[in-house]
Design a protein around this motif. Sequence first.
Motif, PDB file in Angstrom:
ATOM      1  N   LYS A 335       0.836  -1.187   0.000  1.00 49.94           N
ATOM      2  CA  LYS A 335       0.000   0.000   0.000  1.00 49.94           C
ATOM      3  C   LYS A 335       0.877   1.246   0.000  1.00 49.94           C
ATOM      4  CE  LYS A 335      -2.014  -1.052   3.867  1.00 49.94           C
ATOM      5  NZ  LYS A 335      -1.348  -2.316   4.164  1.00 49.94           N
ATOM      6  N   TYR A 336       0.709   2.075  -1.035  1.00 48.72           N
ATOM      7  CA  TYR A 336       1.369   3.378  -1.071  1.00 48.72           C
ATOM      8  C   TYR A 336       0.444   4.420  -0.437  1.00 48.72           C
ATOM      9  CZ  TYR A 336       4.918   1.351  -4.084  1.00 48.72           C
ATOM     10  OH  TYR A 336       5.938   0.569  -4.578  1.00 48.72           O
ATOM     11  N   ALA A 337       0.944   5.637  -0.322  1.00 50.39           N
ATOM     12  CA  ALA A 337       0.171   6.689   0.341  1.00 50.39           C
ATOM     13  C   ALA A 337      -1.115   6.999  -0.414  1.00 50.39           C
ATOM     14  CB  ALA A 337       1.025   7.947   0.489  1.00 50.39           C
ATOM     15  N   ASN A 338      -1.080   6.959  -1.741  1.00 49.04           N
ATOM     16  CA  ASN A 338      -2.244   7.301  -2.560  1.00 49.04           C
ATOM     17  C   ASN A 338      -2.895   6.029  -3.091  1.00 49.04           C
ATOM     18  OD1 ASN A 338      -1.729  10.256  -2.479  1.00 49.04           O
ATOM     19  ND2 ASN A 338       0.116   9.678  -3.619  1.00 49.04           N
ATOM     20  N   GLU A 339      -4.198   5.910  -2.868  1.00 48.52           N
ATOM     21  CA  GLU A 339      -4.884   4.657  -3.205  1.00 48.52           C
ATOM     22  C   GLU A 339      -4.916   4.365  -4.687  1.00 48.52           C
ATOM     23  OE1 GLU A 339      -8.108   4.357  -4.647  1.00 48.52           O
ATOM     24  OE2 GLU A 339      -8.701   6.474  -4.726  1.00 48.52           O
ATOM     25  N   ASP A 340      -4.986   5.401  -5.545  1.00 42.97           N
ATOM     26  CA  ASP A 340      -4.992   5.128  -6.982  1.00 42.97           C
ATOM     27  C   ASP A 340      -3.618   4.636  -7.440  1.00 42.97           C
ATOM     28  OD1 ASP A 340      -3.803   7.556  -6.463  1.00 42.97           O
ATOM     29  OD2 ASP A 340      -4.877   8.673  -8.009  1.00 42.97           O
ATOM     30  N   VAL A 341      -2.550   5.145  -6.819  1.00 49.59           N
ATOM     31  CA  VAL A 341      -1.206   4.644  -7.112  1.00 49.59           C
ATOM     32  C   VAL A 341      -1.066   3.195  -6.650  1.00 49.59           C
ATOM     33  CG1 VAL A 341       1.248   4.920  -6.573  1.00 49.59           C
ATOM     34  CG2 VAL A 341      -0.161   6.929  -7.040  1.00 49.59           C
ATOM     35  N   SER A 342      -1.604   2.898  -5.477  1.00 51.08           N
ATOM     36  CA  SER A 342      -1.531   1.529  -4.955  1.00 51.08           C
ATOM     37  C   SER A 342      -2.201   0.550  -5.906  1.00 51.08           C
ATOM     38  CB  SER A 342      -2.187   1.453  -3.575  1.00 51.08           C
ATOM     39  OG  SER A 342      -1.485   2.214  -2.628  1.00 51.08           O
ATOM     40  N   LEU A 343      -3.402   0.904  -6.360  1.00 48.57           N
ATOM     41  CA  LEU A 343      -4.115   0.015  -7.275  1.00 48.57           C
ATOM     42  C   LEU A 343      -3.308  -0.203  -8.549  1.00 48.57           C
ATOM     43  CD1 LEU A 343      -6.810  -1.524  -7.823  1.00 48.57           C
ATOM     44  CD2 LEU A 343      -7.543   0.508  -9.073  1.00 48.57           C
ATOM     45  N   GLY A 344      -2.765   0.859  -9.115  1.00 50.56           N
ATOM     46  CA  GLY A 344      -1.964   0.712 -10.318  1.00 50.56           C
ATOM     47  C   GLY A 344      -0.731  -0.147 -10.100  1.00 50.56           C
ATOM     48  N   SER A 345      -0.124  -0.046  -8.918  1.00 53.67           N
ATOM     49  CA  SER A 345       1.078  -0.829  -8.642  1.00 53.67           C
ATOM     50  C   SER A 345       0.783  -2.322  -8.555  1.00 53.67           C
ATOM     51  CB  SER A 345       1.726  -0.346  -7.341  1.00 53.67           C
ATOM     52  OG  SER A 345       0.954  -0.724  -6.209  1.00 53.67           O
ATOM     53  N   TRP A 346      -0.429  -2.681  -8.113  1.00 57.21           N
ATOM     54  CA  TRP A 346      -0.771  -4.092  -7.995  1.00 57.21           C
ATOM     55  C   TRP A 346      -0.852  -4.780  -9.351  1.00 57.21           C
ATOM     56  CZ3 TRP A 346      -5.361  -2.556  -4.366  1.00 57.21           C
ATOM     57  CH2 TRP A 346      -4.826  -2.095  -3.149  1.00 57.21           C
ATOM     58  N   PHE A 347      -1.019  -4.008 -10.419  1.00 59.70           N
ATOM     59  CA  PHE A 347      -1.158  -4.587 -11.757  1.00 59.70           C
ATOM     60  C   PHE A 347       0.095  -4.454 -12.614  1.00 59.70           C
ATOM     61  CE2 PHE A 347      -5.796  -3.065 -11.192  1.00 59.70           C
ATOM     62  CZ  PHE A 347      -6.069  -4.155 -10.381  1.00 59.70           C
ATOM     63  N   ILE A 348       1.144  -3.842 -12.075  1.00 59.50           N
ATOM     64  CA  ILE A 348       2.345  -3.585 -12.871  1.00 59.50           C
ATOM     65  C   ILE A 348       2.936  -4.870 -13.444  1.00 59.50           C
ATOM     66  CG2 ILE A 348       4.782  -2.928 -12.649  1.00 59.50           C
ATOM     67  CD1 ILE A 348       3.056  -0.585 -13.196  1.00 59.50           C
ATOM     68  N   GLY A 349       3.025  -5.890 -12.632  1.00 60.06           N
ATOM     69  CA  GLY A 349       3.649  -7.138 -13.084  1.00 60.06           C
ATOM     70  C   GLY A 349       2.699  -8.103 -13.762  1.00 60.06           C
ATOM     71  N   LEU A 350       1.461  -7.687 -14.004  1.00 65.34           N
ATOM     72  CA  LEU A 350       0.473  -8.574 -14.621  1.00 65.34           C
ATOM     73  C   LEU A 350       0.217  -8.160 -16.068  1.00 65.34           C
ATOM     74  CD1 LEU A 350      -2.165  -8.744 -11.718  1.00 65.34           C
ATOM     75  CD2 LEU A 350      -0.159 -10.186 -12.091  1.00 65.34           C
ATOM     76  N   ASP A 351      -0.321  -9.101 -16.809  1.00 70.93           N
ATOM     77  CA  ASP A 351      -0.696  -8.818 -18.195  1.00 70.93           C
ATOM     78  C   ASP A 351      -2.084  -8.180 -18.194  1.00 70.93           C
ATOM     79  OD1 ASP A 351      -0.850  -8.685 -20.910  1.00 70.93           O
ATOM     80  OD2 ASP A 351      -1.147 -10.840 -21.233  1.00 70.93           O
ATOM     81  N   VAL A 352      -2.106  -6.873 -17.946  1.00 68.63           N
ATOM     82  CA  VAL A 352      -3.360  -6.132 -17.798  1.00 68.63           C
ATOM     83  C   VAL A 352      -3.492  -5.106 -18.915  1.00 68.63           C
ATOM     84  CG1 VAL A 352      -4.616  -4.506 -16.311  1.00 68.63           C
ATOM     85  CG2 VAL A 352      -3.368  -6.428 -15.290  1.00 68.63           C
TER      86      VAL A 352
END
Length: 415
Positions: A335-352
Amino acid sequence: MTWKSRGELPSRSVISQRWALFLCLGSFCAGMLFTTRIWTIPENNKGLARPTASEAEKLSLVSEGCNSRILQEMEMKHDKDTYGEVFKSHNSIQTLDKTISNLEMELAAARATQESLRSGAPISDDIRLSESSGKRKYLMVIGINTAFSSRKRRDSVRSTWMLQGEKRKKLEEKGIIMRFVIGHSATSGGILDRAIEAEDRKHGDFLRLIFTSLYYVQNHVEGYLELSAKTKTYFATAVNLWDADFYVKVDDDVHVNIATLGETLVRHRSKPRIYIGCMKSGPVLSQKGVRYHEPEYWKFGEAGNRYFRHATGQLYAISNDLATYISINQNVLHKYANEDVSLGSWFIGLDVEHIDDRRLCCGTPPDCEWKAQAGNICVASFDWSCSGICRSAERIKEVHRRCGEGENVLWSASF
């Protein structure tokens, strides 16, 4: 016979005996010599001779080759047996992981239902169905992020784009779920929680968040610094309660056209791993005390760097498989400080697939009004300067009147 003849006979007999003895001795010696020559093994007889050093080395190599081949065959057989055991163990672990994930999802759904019963909120038919034979399929679940202090915002949303009472139930039959999303106060059962419970008994439109894992269950505690955790818990809870194609998160100070949102998502229904919103890449703010400060700014490189692409937090949607991924892996998602950044980070390593649709971030009138007149109805409208509609409790009705799609559009829409 004369005497002379008699005398000759003894002489001849003596000679014969001597020669006979000599011949016997000679024959014996000759026999001994002949026998010794016959049974002596020649040194150069290759058929019976001892192998030389080079021949012995060759024989050793041949022997080692045979032994090596035998060992290789034995090792191959052992490797096959070992691989088979490892493969069986891997399948067993995968099956166990799936079982644990299913148990976690069922536990989360049961806890959410129990919380609704405890708070006196009405239990919708979809939750009853999920507890019995199976889950009904929906197009989308819309979670409206709210806070304890946002009662006026909630009422303004209820009076505009969020249908109430029988109309909301009818909309659920059409495949659309809408709930205000909120956790619990730091003081469990305090005045803040009791106020939400009373409001929920009146409207029945809340989703109370509970963080559930295989090992423990705890209430999600509301707080500005806990928005990333709230977003994660929302998706995990929603995907456990309702089987939908998409899960939407929207803030309670944003205006939404439900039919237009549904028609937008339907176009991507057949695609896997969809992440849709207004994509951006803002600066990573390292200065303390400023809004949206990122304490972990150093993870993004040198000062002045920008975030990776992610959807702005006012409204975004993810597909079922991504919500399921969050639910299964929520214990290890950072979890990063900003929730929209956190959500984006969870998908970085996926084929999204990131879908940047600017209709999900229109401005308030006249921007959304002009676009609606041109036939390009906006999905969501808000003010960038306020990260939502400025003074939304007072202004959202005007935005709805000028930029709303109309209730008839919603009922005539086919999803």
